[in-house]
Design a protein around this motif. Structure first.
Motif, PDB file in Angstrom:
ATOM      1  N   ILE A   1       0.607  -1.214   0.118  1.00  0.00           N
ATOM      2  CA  ILE A   1       0.000   0.088   0.177  1.00  0.00           C
ATOM      3  C   ILE A   1       0.946   1.108   0.001  1.00  0.00           C
ATOM      4  N   ARG A   2       0.466   2.224  -0.641  1.00  0.00           N
ATOM      5  CA  ARG A   2       1.144   3.597  -0.570  1.00  0.00           C
ATOM      6  C   ARG A   2       0.731   4.380   0.691  1.00  0.00           C
ATOM      7  N   ILE A   3       1.533   4.918   1.459  1.00  0.00           N
ATOM      8  CA  ILE A   3       1.240   5.803   2.400  1.00  0.00           C
ATOM      9  C   ILE A   3       1.965   6.978   2.647  1.00  0.00           C
ATOM     10  N   ASP A   4       1.530   8.009   3.010  1.00  0.00           N
ATOM     11  CA  ASP A   4       2.507   9.139   3.304  1.00  0.00           C
ATOM     12  C   ASP A   4       3.664   8.983   4.056  1.00  0.00           C
ATOM     13  N   THR A   5       4.697   9.487   3.570  1.00  0.00           N
ATOM     14  CA  THR A   5       6.025   9.249   4.615  1.00  0.00           C
ATOM     15  C   THR A   5       5.632   9.751   6.009  1.00  0.00           C
TER      16      THR A   5
ATOM     17  N   ILE B   1       2.982  10.565   7.705  1.00  0.00           N
ATOM     18  CA  ILE B   1       1.980   9.493   8.553  1.00  0.00           C
ATOM     19  C   ILE B   1       2.421   8.196   8.951  1.00  0.00           C
ATOM     20  N   LYS B   2       3.290   7.641   7.954  1.00  0.00           N
ATOM     21  CA  LYS B   2       3.813   6.615   8.171  1.00  0.00           C
ATOM     22  C   LYS B   2       4.686   6.243   9.561  1.00  0.00           C
TER      23      LYS B   2
ATOM     24  N   THR C   1       4.150   4.582  12.899  1.00  0.00           N
ATOM     25  CA  THR C   1       4.724   3.466  13.411  1.00  0.00           C
ATOM     26  C   THR C   1       5.491   3.634  14.694  1.00  0.00           C
TER      27      THR C   1
ATOM     28  N   MET D   1       3.513  -2.469  12.151  1.00  0.00           N
ATOM     29  CA  MET D   1       2.788  -1.998  11.300  1.00  0.00           C
ATOM     30  C   MET D   1       1.574  -2.981  10.562  1.00  0.00           C
TER      31      MET D   1
ATOM     32  N   VAL E   1      -2.267  -2.902  11.071  1.00  0.00           N
ATOM     33  CA  VAL E   1      -3.218  -2.957   9.787  1.00  0.00           C
ATOM     34  C   VAL E   1      -4.077  -4.423   9.870  1.00  0.00           C
TER      35      VAL E   1
END
Length: 90
Positions: free
Chosen positions: A8-12, A14-15, A19, A29, A33
């Motif tokens: 999945i693509r996640i804004d850096t 936010i990730k 985390t 993570m 999820v």
């Protein structure tokens, strides 16, 4: 139970924040999820309300500007509130 890899693509930012939060909660993570997905299936929908924030657009814009300034290494920093007040024209 078999598992399957998922991308999945996640804004850096936010990730990174997620985390750190999950780590404080003793989760990684993948576990977080999986918990979210299980709850979505159990509830047959998102496991939290999705609604518009009660803030006016000017407030949201100011919050975003403050966040950007807090991450800008070239932004002026102050060591005290009194010092910051010295830069304000009253």
């Amino acid at each position: 139970m078999s598992t399957t890899p998922t991308q999945i693509r996640i804004d850096t930012d936010i990730k990174t924040q997620a985390t750190e939060l999950f780590s404080k909660l003793g989760l990684d993570m993948s576990t977080a999820v999986n918990m979210f997905l299980h709850q979505a299936v159990i509830r047959q929908g998102l496991p939290f309300p999705v609604e518009m924030p009660p803030y006016r657009q000017e407030v949201l814009d100011a919050m975003n500007e403050a966040l950007q300034l807090s991450r800008d290494p070239s932004a002026k920093r102050y060591s005290s509130f009194k010092e910051a007040l010295g830069d304000i024209d009253l």
